[in-house]
Scaffold this motif. Structure first.
Motif, PDB file in Angstrom:
ATOM      1  N   MET A   1     -10.364 -19.047 -13.577  1.00 25.14           N
ATOM      2  CA  MET A   1      -9.034 -19.541 -13.235  1.00 25.14           C
ATOM      3  C   MET A   1      -8.340 -18.529 -12.321  1.00 25.14           C
ATOM      4  SD  MET A   1      -5.813 -20.478 -15.724  1.00 25.14           S
ATOM      5  CE  MET A   1      -6.614 -21.901 -16.432  1.00 25.14           C
ATOM      6  N   ILE A   2      -7.727 -19.022 -11.265  1.00 24.13           N
ATOM      7  CA  ILE A   2      -7.032 -18.149 -10.327  1.00 24.13           C
ATOM      8  C   ILE A   2      -5.642 -17.848 -10.881  1.00 24.13           C
ATOM      9  CG2 ILE A   2      -6.078 -17.970  -8.005  1.00 24.13           C
ATOM     10  CD1 ILE A   2      -8.348 -19.716  -7.046  1.00 24.13           C
ATOM     11  N   THR A   3      -5.298 -16.582 -10.899  1.00 23.40           N
ATOM     12  CA  THR A   3      -4.002 -16.156 -11.402  1.00 23.40           C
ATOM     13  C   THR A   3      -3.379 -15.171 -10.432  1.00 23.40           C
ATOM     14  OG1 THR A   3      -2.843 -15.184 -13.300  1.00 23.40           O
ATOM     15  CG2 THR A   3      -4.976 -14.245 -12.730  1.00 23.40           C
ATOM     16  N   GLY A   4      -2.097 -14.973 -10.524  1.00 20.83           N
ATOM     17  CA  GLY A   4      -1.391 -14.048  -9.639  1.00 20.83           C
ATOM     18  C   GLY A   4      -1.028 -12.762 -10.367  1.00 20.83           C
ATOM     19  N   ARG A   5      -1.000 -11.671  -9.626  1.00 28.06           N
ATOM     20  CA  ARG A   5      -0.609 -10.367 -10.168  1.00 28.06           C
ATOM     21  C   ARG A   5       0.468  -9.769  -9.270  1.00 28.06           C
ATOM     22  NH1 ARG A   5      -4.868  -8.266 -13.327  1.00 28.06           N
ATOM     23  NH2 ARG A   5      -5.802 -10.016 -14.428  1.00 28.06           N
ATOM     24  N   LYS A   6       1.359  -9.037  -9.868  1.00 30.17           N
ATOM     25  CA  LYS A   6       2.415  -8.357  -9.126  1.00 30.17           C
ATOM     26  C   LYS A   6       2.689  -7.023  -9.792  1.00 30.17           C
ATOM     27  CE  LYS A   6       7.185  -8.851  -7.457  1.00 30.17           C
ATOM     28  NZ  LYS A   6       8.385  -9.718  -7.442  1.00 30.17           N
ATOM     29  N   TYR A   7       2.649  -5.938  -8.988  1.00 31.92           N
ATOM     30  CA  TYR A   7       2.860  -4.593  -9.506  1.00 31.92           C
ATOM     31  C   TYR A   7       3.774  -3.821  -8.554  1.00 31.92           C
ATOM     32  CZ  TYR A   7      -1.402  -5.851 -12.035  1.00 31.92           C
ATOM     33  OH  TYR A   7      -2.333  -6.503 -12.809  1.00 31.92           O
ATOM     34  N   ARG A   8       4.499  -2.883  -9.122  1.00 33.33           N
ATOM     35  CA  ARG A   8       5.318  -1.986  -8.309  1.00 33.33           C
ATOM     36  C   ARG A   8       4.428  -0.869  -7.768  1.00 33.33           C
ATOM     37  NH1 ARG A   8      10.179   0.469 -11.466  1.00 33.33           N
ATOM     38  NH2 ARG A   8      10.488  -1.760 -11.760  1.00 33.33           N
ATOM     39  N   VAL A   9       4.576  -0.543  -6.486  1.00 37.56           N
ATOM     40  CA  VAL A   9       3.748   0.479  -5.858  1.00 37.56           C
ATOM     41  C   VAL A   9       4.617   1.664  -5.452  1.00 37.56           C
ATOM     42  CG1 VAL A   9       2.088  -1.202  -4.992  1.00 37.56           C
ATOM     43  CG2 VAL A   9       3.974  -0.494  -3.535  1.00 37.56           C
ATOM     44  N   LYS A  10       3.967   2.814  -5.359  1.00 40.42           N
ATOM     45  CA  LYS A  10       4.620   4.050  -4.927  1.00 40.42           C
ATOM     46  C   LYS A  10       3.956   4.514  -3.649  1.00 40.42           C
ATOM     47  CE  LYS A  10       5.538   8.831  -6.305  1.00 40.42           C
ATOM     48  NZ  LYS A  10       5.318   9.858  -7.358  1.00 40.42           N
ATOM     49  N   ALA A  11       4.759   4.655  -2.590  1.00 37.88           N
ATOM     50  CA  ALA A  11       4.230   5.112  -1.311  1.00 37.88           C
ATOM     51  C   ALA A  11       3.894   6.598  -1.400  1.00 37.88           C
ATOM     52  CB  ALA A  11       5.242   4.864  -0.197  1.00 37.88           C
ATOM     53  N   LEU A  12       2.662   6.945  -1.020  1.00 39.62           N
ATOM     54  CA  LEU A  12       2.223   8.342  -1.051  1.00 39.62           C
ATOM     55  C   LEU A  12       2.551   8.986   0.300  1.00 39.62           C
ATOM     56  CD1 LEU A  12      -1.230   7.914  -2.831  1.00 39.62           C
ATOM     57  CD2 LEU A  12       0.964   8.535  -3.834  1.00 39.62           C
ATOM     58  N   GLY A  13       3.724   9.554   0.390  1.00 39.40           N
ATOM     59  CA  GLY A  13       4.143  10.197   1.631  1.00 39.40           C
ATOM     60  C   GLY A  13       5.126   9.360   2.413  1.00 39.40           C
ATOM     61  N   LYS A  14       5.904  10.035   3.235  1.00 46.63           N
ATOM     62  CA  LYS A  14       6.910   9.370   4.056  1.00 46.63           C
ATOM     63  C   LYS A  14       6.260   8.482   5.110  1.00 46.63           C
ATOM     64  CE  LYS A  14      10.977  10.402   6.871  1.00 46.63           C
ATOM     65  NZ  LYS A  14      11.798  11.497   7.476  1.00 46.63           N
ATOM     66  N   GLU A  15       5.082   8.889   5.608  1.00 42.85           N
ATOM     67  CA  GLU A  15       4.407   8.113   6.646  1.00 42.85           C
ATOM     68  C   GLU A  15       3.999   6.735   6.135  1.00 42.85           C
ATOM     69  OE1 GLU A  15       3.501  11.063   5.597  1.00 42.85           O
ATOM     70  OE2 GLU A  15       4.170  12.403   7.225  1.00 42.85           O
ATOM     71  N   SER A  16       3.588   6.652   4.877  1.00 41.60           N
ATOM     72  CA  SER A  16       3.181   5.357   4.307  1.00 41.60           C
ATOM     73  C   SER A  16       4.361   4.395   4.247  1.00 41.60           C
ATOM     74  CB  SER A  16       2.588   5.562   2.912  1.00 41.60           C
ATOM     75  OG  SER A  16       1.453   6.390   2.949  1.00 41.60           O
ATOM     76  N   ARG A  17       5.507   4.909   3.869  1.00 43.63           N
ATOM     77  CA  ARG A  17       6.693   4.054   3.801  1.00 43.63           C
ATOM     78  C   ARG A  17       7.126   3.591   5.195  1.00 43.63           C
ATOM     79  NH1 ARG A  17       9.887   3.135  -0.437  1.00 43.63           N
ATOM     80  NH2 ARG A  17      11.976   2.316  -0.044  1.00 43.63           N
ATOM     81  N   GLU A  18       7.073   4.505   6.161  1.00 41.96           N
ATOM     82  CA  GLU A  18       7.431   4.140   7.525  1.00 41.96           C
ATOM     83  C   GLU A  18       6.450   3.112   8.090  1.00 41.96           C
ATOM     84  OE1 GLU A  18       7.599   7.763   9.684  1.00 41.96           O
ATOM     85  OE2 GLU A  18       9.574   8.353   8.899  1.00 41.96           O
ATOM     86  N   MET A  19       5.158   3.271   7.749  1.00 45.26           N
ATOM     87  CA  MET A  19       4.165   2.312   8.193  1.00 45.26           C
ATOM     88  C   MET A  19       4.481   0.911   7.692  1.00 45.26           C
ATOM     89  SD  MET A  19       1.434   0.350   6.913  1.00 45.26           S
ATOM     90  CE  MET A  19       1.256   1.156   5.338  1.00 45.26           C
ATOM     91  N   PHE A  20       4.859   0.798   6.416  1.00 43.90           N
ATOM     92  CA  PHE A  20       5.158  -0.518   5.851  1.00 43.90           C
ATOM     93  C   PHE A  20       6.297  -1.192   6.603  1.00 43.90           C
ATOM     94  CE2 PHE A  20       8.126  -2.722   2.969  1.00 43.90           C
ATOM     95  CZ  PHE A  20       7.377  -3.864   2.731  1.00 43.90           C
ATOM     96  N   PHE A  21       7.379  -0.473   6.838  1.00 39.90           N
ATOM     97  CA  PHE A  21       8.528  -1.093   7.505  1.00 39.90           C
ATOM     98  C   PHE A  21       8.236  -1.367   8.981  1.00 39.90           C
ATOM     99  CE2 PHE A  21      10.643   0.796   3.810  1.00 39.90           C
ATOM    100  CZ  PHE A  21      11.436  -0.266   3.415  1.00 39.90           C
ATOM    101  N   THR A  22       7.421  -0.540   9.638  1.00 39.63           N
ATOM    102  CA  THR A  22       7.091  -0.786  11.042  1.00 39.63           C
ATOM    103  C   THR A  22       6.170  -1.986  11.186  1.00 39.63           C
ATOM    104  OG1 THR A  22       7.296   1.583  11.510  1.00 39.63           O
ATOM    105  CG2 THR A  22       6.130   0.240  13.125  1.00 39.63           C
ATOM    106  N   TRP A  23       5.110  -2.033  10.389  1.00 39.77           N
ATOM    107  CA  TRP A  23       4.160  -3.134  10.479  1.00 39.77           C
ATOM    108  C   TRP A  23       4.797  -4.455  10.046  1.00 39.77           C
ATOM    109  CZ3 TRP A  23      -1.480  -1.522   8.862  1.00 39.77           C
ATOM    110  CH2 TRP A  23      -1.868  -0.416   9.626  1.00 39.77           C
ATOM    111  N   SER A  24       5.631  -4.426   9.012  1.00 46.61           N
ATOM    112  CA  SER A  24       6.286  -5.664   8.566  1.00 46.61           C
ATOM    113  C   SER A  24       7.243  -6.182   9.629  1.00 46.61           C
ATOM    114  CB  SER A  24       7.017  -5.429   7.251  1.00 46.61           C
ATOM    115  OG  SER A  24       8.032  -4.449   7.398  1.00 46.61           O
ATOM    116  N   ALA A  25       7.954  -5.264  10.329  1.00 50.15           N
ATOM    117  CA  ALA A  25       8.851  -5.694  11.401  1.00 50.15           C
ATOM    118  C   ALA A  25       8.073  -6.333  12.545  1.00 50.15           C
ATOM    119  CB  ALA A  25       9.657  -4.498  11.912  1.00 50.15           C
ATOM    120  N   ALA A  26       6.895  -5.772  12.877  1.00 43.08           N
ATOM    121  CA  ALA A  26       6.071  -6.341  13.940  1.00 43.08           C
ATOM    122  C   ALA A  26       5.558  -7.729  13.553  1.00 43.08           C
ATOM    123  CB  ALA A  26       4.901  -5.408  14.243  1.00 43.08           C
TER     124      ALA A  26
END
Length: 439
Positions: A1-26
């Motif tokens: 059976m297909i099920t969904g999962r959702k977890y809170r993540v922690k960005a390892l470093g400032k670059e990872s967080r910046e990457m998320f917001f840059t790529w999501s904006a693109a």
């Protein structure tokens, strides 16, 4: 059976967080550009006629590599742009299929972000017993690393979604869940229960009544409500939220202090949402987890219509008359705080996993009907808490009586009319993959 999962993540470093917001904006930029282009074609077609171009996944004509305004997009993999175009095509496909509304451009600045990553853009590895690391990027463009804790193992997904909510980032995906004993399908469940008599169905059924005073009252006597500690903390959180909102009103919009007050007010709202979600999960688990129950009857409430604003009233001279908007706003808030809809959604998917049947009962007159003799009258319920039948004299708690009526009506609907399984539309096809690799 297909099920969904959702977890809170922690960005390892400032670059990872910046990457998320840059790529999501693109990705959102490509999506919005394609939506605006399609809306232009539709407007031209409605005015002048002709032939509409097909909805495809082309996006290269939307990016001018020589323009300095697009320089920040050079560090974004082309797969991110392609995924934005795929999301655009899926949105229109779902609209034509009647699943969603017509796509519109999404707000990017000051809004929560979303990033869809396909298989070639990420990898997940297990670093300890319950901790996993999500690595994002390609061979030529490095992305970032995120850490999250999963309470149970899962198969590696084909794609993942990274979504932000305020200052927090969450990962969500679909995976195949293994069962030692696969539950019955809805059709198999209906076929088996159709052989039972009415009295047998009543013994394995439960009715749920929803109210403002008591959020959930069951026909077997169980009641579910927030604990006193939760109620006190929610009231304190609401007071703090109003305090920070007043601070926002006194500060210059967009200033640093205004943003600080806004984030604090948002934290208060987020805490209340977490409390409601926790209550919904625990309540739905307790209801579905009862092994002696196989049929769950619940009122078919139109919560969206119940919490709608009242229509304005105008007199002949165009002066507005009182329409009870303030009282209705208080009632709407009280209804939404009880998490009726969220708990109902959780009950539905947990009942499906447990192989139990959900029957929605029409809500009118369930609170005015006697569960013993079936007499229906307004005078049966003179107060909010007490039900007294004017025909047979039966007296009981009003919510408990309504829950028993809902239970009886659910069994009657199943026994007389029968319930047909609802067709489910699948919008995405998933492939099976092996479990995540350990470190």
């Amino acid at each position: 059976m297909i099920t969904g999962r959702k977890y809170r993540v922690k960005a390892l470093g400032k670059e990872s967080r910046e990457m998320f917001f840059t790529w999501s904006a693109a990705q959102m930029l490509i999506y919005n550009a394609l939506v605006q282009e399609r809306m232009y074609f539709l407007g031209f077609f409605r005015k002048f006629g002709g032939k509409l171009p097909p909805i495809d996944q082309k996006y290269s004509h939307l990016i001018n590599r020589e323009d300095g305004a697009y320089a920040w997009m050079h560090k974004v993999p082309s797969q991110i742009f392609r995924n934005g175009a795929v999301l655009h095509k899926k949105a229109w496909s779902n609209y034509f299929a009647g699943i969603t509304r017509q796509p519109i451009p999404k707000r990017v600045k000051g809004a929560d972000r979303s990033l869809w990553l396909t298989q070639e853009l990420f990898s997940i590895k297990q670093v300890s017993k319950n901790w996993y690391e999500l690595s994002v990027g390609t061979k030529t463009i490095s992305g970032g690393r995120f850490l999250f804790k999963a309470h149970r193992p899962f198969t590696e997904p084909v794609s993942v979604h990274l979504k932000s909510s305020g200052t927090e980032i969450f990962i969500s995906f679909s995976c195949e869940e293994e069962f030692q004993q696969y539950p019955e399908t809805k059709a198999e469940k209906i076929a088996r229960l159709s052989q039972y008599g009415k009295d047998e169905l009543l013994n394995i059924s439960v009715g749920i009544d929803r109210g403002v005073v008591t959020p959930f009252q069951l026909s077997d006597g169980r009641r579910f409500d927030y604990s006193q500690t939760q109620k006190d903390r929610l009231k304190a959180s609401e007071r703090r939220k109003k305090h920070y909102q007043r601070m926002m009103a006194r500060r210059i919009k967009g200033s640093s202090n205004w943003k600080k007050a806004k984030e604090k007010a948002r934290c208060c709202s987020r805490y209340a949402a977490y409390v409601r979600r926790d209550f919904a999960h625990k309540t739905s688990h307790a209801i579905v987890g009862n092994e002696s129950v196989e049929i769950i009857g619940i009122e078919d409430l139109k919560i969206k219509s119940m919490t709608a604003r009242p229509e304005p009233k105008k007199f002949e001279d165009e002066e507005f008359l009182p329409n009870g908007a303030n009282a209705k706003a208080g009632l709407n808030k009280a209804i939404l705080e009880k998490a009726w809809g969220l708990t109902e959604r959780f009950i539905e998917y947990k009942a499906q996993r447990a192989g139990k049947l959900i029957i929605k009962v029409p809500a009118p007159y369930t609170s005015q009907t006697c569960s013993r003799c079936g007499c229906q009258a307004k005078t049966n319920r003179k107060s909010q808490a007490l039900f007294r039948c004017t025909h047979c004299g039966f007296t009981q708690n009003a919510d408990r009586n309504a829950a028993e009526v809902i239970k009886a009506k659910a069994v009657e609907l199943f026994h007389s009319e029968g319930i047909k399984p609802k067709e489910v539309r699948r919008t995405m096809r998933l492939r099976h993959k092996p479990a995540c690799a350990s470190a």
